[in-house]
Design a protein around this motif. Structure first.
Motif, PDB file in Angstrom:
ATOM      1  N   ILE A  25      -7.290  -7.957   5.101  1.00  0.00           N
ATOM      2  CA  ILE A  25      -7.106  -7.951   3.640  1.00  0.00           C
ATOM      3  C   ILE A  25      -6.549  -9.289   3.175  1.00  0.00           C
ATOM      4  O   ILE A  25      -6.971  -9.830   2.143  1.00  0.00           O
ATOM      5  CB  ILE A  25      -6.187  -6.787   3.219  1.00  0.00           C
ATOM      6  CG1 ILE A  25      -6.910  -5.457   3.427  1.00  0.00           C
ATOM      7  CG2 ILE A  25      -5.738  -6.928   1.764  1.00  0.00           C
ATOM      8  CD1 ILE A  25      -6.038  -4.230   3.246  1.00  0.00           C
ATOM      9  N   ARG A  26      -5.615  -9.836   3.951  1.00  0.00           N
ATOM     10  CA  ARG A  26      -5.022 -11.124   3.572  1.00  0.00           C
ATOM     11  C   ARG A  26      -6.046 -12.275   3.656  1.00  0.00           C
ATOM     12  O   ARG A  26      -5.823 -13.347   3.113  1.00  0.00           O
ATOM     13  CB  ARG A  26      -3.814 -11.429   4.466  1.00  0.00           C
ATOM     14  CG  ARG A  26      -2.637 -10.467   4.291  1.00  0.00           C
ATOM     15  CD  ARG A  26      -2.121 -10.481   2.884  1.00  0.00           C
ATOM     16  NE  ARG A  26      -0.948  -9.626   2.716  1.00  0.00           N
ATOM     17  CZ  ARG A  26      -0.779  -8.792   1.708  1.00  0.00           C
ATOM     18  NH1 ARG A  26      -1.717  -8.700   0.757  1.00  0.00           N
ATOM     19  NH2 ARG A  26       0.313  -8.065   1.618  1.00  0.00           N
ATOM     20  N   LYS A  27      -7.167 -12.049   4.340  1.00  0.00           N
ATOM     21  CA  LYS A  27      -8.191 -13.093   4.474  1.00  0.00           C
ATOM     22  C   LYS A  27      -9.265 -13.020   3.383  1.00  0.00           C
ATOM     23  O   LYS A  27     -10.175 -13.844   3.358  1.00  0.00           O
ATOM     24  CB  LYS A  27      -8.872 -12.985   5.845  1.00  0.00           C
ATOM     25  CG  LYS A  27      -7.974 -13.293   7.027  1.00  0.00           C
ATOM     26  CD  LYS A  27      -8.745 -13.098   8.326  1.00  0.00           C
ATOM     27  CE  LYS A  27      -7.888 -13.376   9.542  1.00  0.00           C
ATOM     28  NZ  LYS A  27      -8.625 -13.128  10.812  1.00  0.00           N
ATOM     29  N   LEU A  28      -9.183 -12.019   2.490  1.00  0.00           N
ATOM     30  CA  LEU A  28     -10.224 -11.850   1.474  1.00  0.00           C
ATOM     31  C   LEU A  28     -10.308 -13.074   0.567  1.00  0.00           C
ATOM     32  O   LEU A  28      -9.303 -13.733   0.275  1.00  0.00           O
ATOM     33  CB  LEU A  28      -9.932 -10.597   0.637  1.00  0.00           C
ATOM     34  CG  LEU A  28     -10.038  -9.257   1.381  1.00  0.00           C
ATOM     35  CD1 LEU A  28      -9.645  -8.114   0.454  1.00  0.00           C
ATOM     36  CD2 LEU A  28     -11.443  -9.041   1.932  1.00  0.00           C
ATOM     37  N   LYS A  50      -6.917  -9.688  -4.791  1.00  0.00           N
ATOM     38  CA  LYS A  50      -7.011  -8.571  -3.842  1.00  0.00           C
ATOM     39  C   LYS A  50      -6.298  -8.898  -2.523  1.00  0.00           C
ATOM     40  O   LYS A  50      -5.683  -8.039  -1.902  1.00  0.00           O
ATOM     41  CB  LYS A  50      -8.477  -8.233  -3.583  1.00  0.00           C
ATOM     42  CG  LYS A  50      -9.185  -7.669  -4.805  1.00  0.00           C
ATOM     43  CD  LYS A  50     -10.642  -7.347  -4.501  1.00  0.00           C
ATOM     44  CE  LYS A  50     -11.327  -6.741  -5.735  1.00  0.00           C
ATOM     45  NZ  LYS A  50     -12.736  -6.378  -5.452  1.00  0.00           N
ATOM     46  N   ALA A  51      -6.418 -10.161  -2.127  1.00  0.00           N
ATOM     47  CA  ALA A  51      -5.778 -10.569  -0.861  1.00  0.00           C
ATOM     48  C   ALA A  51      -4.261 -10.473  -0.941  1.00  0.00           C
ATOM     49  O   ALA A  51      -3.591 -10.285   0.085  1.00  0.00           O
ATOM     50  CB  ALA A  51      -6.192 -11.989  -0.507  1.00  0.00           C
ATOM     51  N   ASN A  52      -3.705 -10.605  -2.140  1.00  0.00           N
ATOM     52  CA  ASN A  52      -2.242 -10.563  -2.315  1.00  0.00           C
ATOM     53  C   ASN A  52      -1.740  -9.206  -2.775  1.00  0.00           C
ATOM     54  O   ASN A  52      -0.587  -9.080  -3.212  1.00  0.00           O
ATOM     55  CB  ASN A  52      -1.815 -11.634  -3.321  1.00  0.00           C
ATOM     56  CG  ASN A  52      -2.032 -13.040  -2.784  1.00  0.00           C
ATOM     57  OD1 ASN A  52      -1.838 -13.294  -1.594  1.00  0.00           O
ATOM     58  ND2 ASN A  52      -2.451 -13.956  -3.650  1.00  0.00           N
ATOM     59  N   GLY A  70       1.365  -9.711   7.723  1.00  0.00           N
ATOM     60  CA  GLY A  70       1.214 -10.007   6.299  1.00  0.00           C
ATOM     61  C   GLY A  70       1.620  -8.889   5.371  1.00  0.00           C
ATOM     62  O   GLY A  70       1.463  -9.004   4.148  1.00  0.00           O
ATOM     63  N   MET A  71       2.142  -7.780   5.907  1.00  0.00           N
ATOM     64  CA  MET A  71       2.578  -6.684   5.034  1.00  0.00           C
ATOM     65  C   MET A  71       3.905  -7.045   4.369  1.00  0.00           C
ATOM     66  O   MET A  71       4.693  -7.832   4.888  1.00  0.00           O
ATOM     67  CB  MET A  71       2.691  -5.389   5.839  1.00  0.00           C
ATOM     68  CG  MET A  71       1.331  -4.866   6.295  1.00  0.00           C
ATOM     69  SD  MET A  71       1.421  -3.251   7.080  1.00  0.00           S
ATOM     70  CE  MET A  71       0.826  -3.656   8.716  1.00  0.00           C
ATOM     71  N   ASN A  72       4.144  -6.419   3.213  1.00  0.00           N
ATOM     72  CA  ASN A  72       5.306  -6.790   2.405  1.00  0.00           C
ATOM     73  C   ASN A  72       6.564  -5.999   2.725  1.00  0.00           C
ATOM     74  O   ASN A  72       7.669  -6.506   2.575  1.00  0.00           O
ATOM     75  CB  ASN A  72       4.992  -6.604   0.912  1.00  0.00           C
ATOM     76  CG  ASN A  72       3.799  -7.428   0.482  1.00  0.00           C
ATOM     77  OD1 ASN A  72       2.660  -7.043   0.689  1.00  0.00           O
ATOM     78  ND2 ASN A  72       4.048  -8.593  -0.102  1.00  0.00           N
ATOM     79  N   ASP A  73       6.399  -4.754   3.125  1.00  0.00           N
ATOM     80  CA  ASP A  73       7.576  -3.915   3.356  1.00  0.00           C
ATOM     81  C   ASP A  73       7.240  -2.846   4.382  1.00  0.00           C
ATOM     82  O   ASP A  73       6.113  -2.763   4.870  1.00  0.00           O
ATOM     83  CB  ASP A  73       8.051  -3.287   2.043  1.00  0.00           C
ATOM     84  CG  ASP A  73       9.554  -3.034   2.030  1.00  0.00           C
ATOM     85  OD1 ASP A  73      10.142  -2.961   3.121  1.00  0.00           O
ATOM     86  OD2 ASP A  73      10.129  -2.919   0.928  1.00  0.00           O
ATOM     87  N   TYR A  74       8.228  -2.017   4.665  1.00  0.00           N
ATOM     88  CA  TYR A  74       8.150  -1.107   5.794  1.00  0.00           C
ATOM     89  C   TYR A  74       8.939   0.142   5.446  1.00  0.00           C
ATOM     90  O   TYR A  74      10.051   0.070   4.947  1.00  0.00           O
ATOM     91  CB  TYR A  74       8.746  -1.810   7.011  1.00  0.00           C
ATOM     92  CG  TYR A  74       8.871  -0.979   8.267  1.00  0.00           C
ATOM     93  CD1 TYR A  74       9.970  -0.161   8.487  1.00  0.00           C
ATOM     94  CD2 TYR A  74       7.907  -1.059   9.250  1.00  0.00           C
ATOM     95  CE1 TYR A  74      10.085   0.577   9.649  1.00  0.00           C
ATOM     96  CE2 TYR A  74       8.013  -0.335  10.419  1.00  0.00           C
ATOM     97  CZ  TYR A  74       9.109   0.486  10.609  1.00  0.00           C
ATOM     98  OH  TYR A  74       9.225   1.208  11.750  1.00  0.00           O
TER      99      TYR A  74
END
Length: 581
Positions: free
Chosen positions: A522-525, A530-532, A554-558
């Protein structure tokens, strides 16, 4: 081995020399050679004294030096005075002393004694060569039989010395070879054991990760559905049943978390944070829920914190402090039937840039027997079988507390009397933030219902578990959130490509493509919007490495399953607010 060989050489060498001197003395007496008889008698007496001294006190080094010194003295006297020439006997004696000294007293002394014997002989030979040697003493005429006896005795002694040390040398080589082979076998065994231990440790971690996921996944459904039912305004009798169900599931979750935490501590994977926090606020947060549990049990609960700590911002790991205090307070409530729980936090020492704070948790519970004080800190151990049956628990709480404190160099103090209660206390040092907290002049407006309204959000949920999918669908329907679901990571990437989402909730363990791989794709789109898109990882695994991989992908949270609906809601609001900004 070398020292043993030297002692044997000295012991049997003295006996051999004693016998040889006895024969020589008898021969020179028969030949009426008075001077030689005197020298031989002196040496014979010296050998006897040295032998008796050796067998009496076993001071072999002193005996060796004395023996070589006597031999050196006799050699010089024979060359310069008695015989006044360098013959085969003198040369043999120099060789014997040289070899014997190197073998017995080492290289340094061997060199010294060799020079002391060889130098006088060379000097005498130089004087004799120039016919300069003059001494007022008539040299002794040594009989041929005496020469033969001396030569034979010296050769026997030389053979004995060489034979003895050659045997020792061979034995030493064999022993070294055997030791080397044994060491090689030990090294191989050790390497095999280390390899097995590493594989076992890895297998244990993988097992715990798998079991964590497998246990926490159904727990997520149980606790999640319970929360949904509680949110649906049930009847009072249903509420009571649901609260019992939620309490039991939470206890099971706590046990799973304790096992995982203990495994992380034992494997050295615990990392302490250093962040700023207010200790008073933290203690109020920790003890807020615990005080409710205490009051439900009919116990008084007191939290006493020094006022001076109110305005101090300290630097440390609030998560681990929470874990320590929470375990201690939970134990105090569990083992107290009536009375009071007192949590005290006091400033012990203030040094401007750092403070030492005294923590204490005191109860009026069952207490601990003196001979059980050490056992309660061992993993999976409680004071007695009766305690385990009556109060339950895994026995990991205090073990975790002790090990966490030990990793910070802190020692736990325990004062307890059976039937009267216990007090657990410790002192911990913290850095103090030197920044003076300044109250903001702009007051934040209370969050309005409109700010909390999530109905405008469109969320993609990547989840392969049917029960969890159903849970998320019911939960988000209550919040009026538009949801789309993807059964695996590959499908999630496709939906992001063709749709627009405000937040993505990403499970990590999915078929075809897992959550890490999906987040990376997804981060490579090409479409930067959309990638962000904010991605929150949702997983039943609670290992530290998972959290690190989450952010690396590249995920933002957990957020861990089972999650609290309020916690998820706060993260969604936070993510969408940050995105809007």
């Amino acid at each position: 081995m070398l020292d043993q060989a030297r002692i044997r050489l000295l012991y049997y060498g003295l006996l051999l020399v004693f016998v040889a001197l006895g024969i020589i003395l008898t021969n020179v007496l028969v030949e009426d050679q008075v001077v030689l008889a005197t020298v031989a008698g002196f040496m014979l007496l010296s050998m006897l004294i040295l032998f008796k001294y050796l067998t009496w006190c076993a001071d072999w080094k002193s005996v060796t030096h004395a023996l070589i010194a006597i031999g050196t003295l006799v050699n010089i006297i024979d060359v310069f005075v008695v015989i006044q020439k360098v013959d085969i006997i003198a040369i043999q004696l120099v060789l014997i002393i040289t070899i014997f000294s190197f073998y017995t007293v080492g290289q340094k002394w061997g060199l010294i004694y060799s020079i002391l014997n060889l130098l006088p002989v060379i000097v005498f030979m130089l004087y004799g060569y120039k016919n300069m040697y003059i001494i007022d003493f008539v040299p002794e005429k040594v009989d041929q039989s005496t020469i033969i006896i001396c030569v034979i005795a010296n050769f026997v002694l030389l053979l004995f010395i060489h034979n003895h040390f050659y045997k020792t040398y061979l034995s030493n080589i064999k022993q070294l070879k055997q030791t080397s082979e044994e060491q090689s076998n030990l090294n191989y065994t050790l390497e095999t054991a280390i390899d097995k231990a590493e594989k076992s440790s890895q297998a244990k971690s993988e097992f715990l990760s798998t079991m964590s996921h497998e246990i926490r996944t159904p727990l997520n459904a149980v606790i999640g559905m319970t929360n949904l039912l509680i949110m649906s305004n049930p009847r009072p009798d249903q509420t009571e049943n649901l609260e019992i169900l939620k309490f039991s599931a939470s206890n099971l979750l706590a046990i799973v978390n304790d096992v995982l935490d203990f495994n992380k501590i034992e494997s050295g994977k615990i990392v302490f944070e250093n962040i700023r926090f207010n200790l008073v606020e933290l203690m109020n947060s920790i003890c807020g829920g615990q005080s409710i549990k205490a009051h439900e049990k009919g116990l008084d609960f007191k939290l006493l914190v020094d006022d001076v700590l109110q305005n101090k911002v300290i630097i440390g790991d609030p998560t681990r402090i929470t874990q320590v205090i929470f375990n201690l307070v939970s134990n105090a409530i569990k083992f107290t039937k009536q009375g009071c729980i007192t949590v005290r936090v006091a400033l012990f020492e203030d040094r401007h840039d750092r403070v030492t704070i005294h923590f204490s948790v005191k109860d009026t519970g069952i207490g601990i027997e003196p001979d059980s004080l050490d056992a309660i800190f061992e993993p999976f151990t409680q004071e007695s079988v009766t305690t385990t049956r009556q109060y339950g628990g895994t026995g990991l709480g205090l073990a975790i507390v002790k090990r966490l404190l030990e990793l910070k160099g802190v020692k736990m103090q325990v004062n307890s009397q059976p039937g009267q209660g216990s007090e657990f206390s410790f002192n911990m040092e913290f850095l103090v933030s030197t920044e003076v907290p300044v109250e903001s002049s702009v007051k934040l407006q209370p969050t309005t219902q409109q700010d909390n309204d999530l109905s405008h959000l469109k969320i993609l949920i990547a989840e392969d578990n049917v029960v969890n999918t159903m849970l998320m669908k019911k939960l988000f329907s209550k919040w009026k959130i538009q949801t789309s679901f993807a059964e695996n990571g590959e499908r999630a990437v496709e939906q992001v490509q063709y749709g627009n989402f405000d937040v993505i909730l990403m499970d990590l363990q999915m078929p075809i493509m897992n959550g890490f791989e999906a987040a990376t794709e997804i981060r490579k789109l090409m479409d930067t919007k959309k990638a962000n898109t904010p991605i929150i990882a949702l997983t039943a695994s609670a290992l530290t490495e998972i959290r690190e991989k989450v952010f690396q992908s590249g995920m933002n949270d957990y957020i861990s399953k089972p999650f609290k609906p309020e916690e998820l809601r706060e993260k969604l609001i936070s993510m969408t607010t940050e995105k809007a900004v």
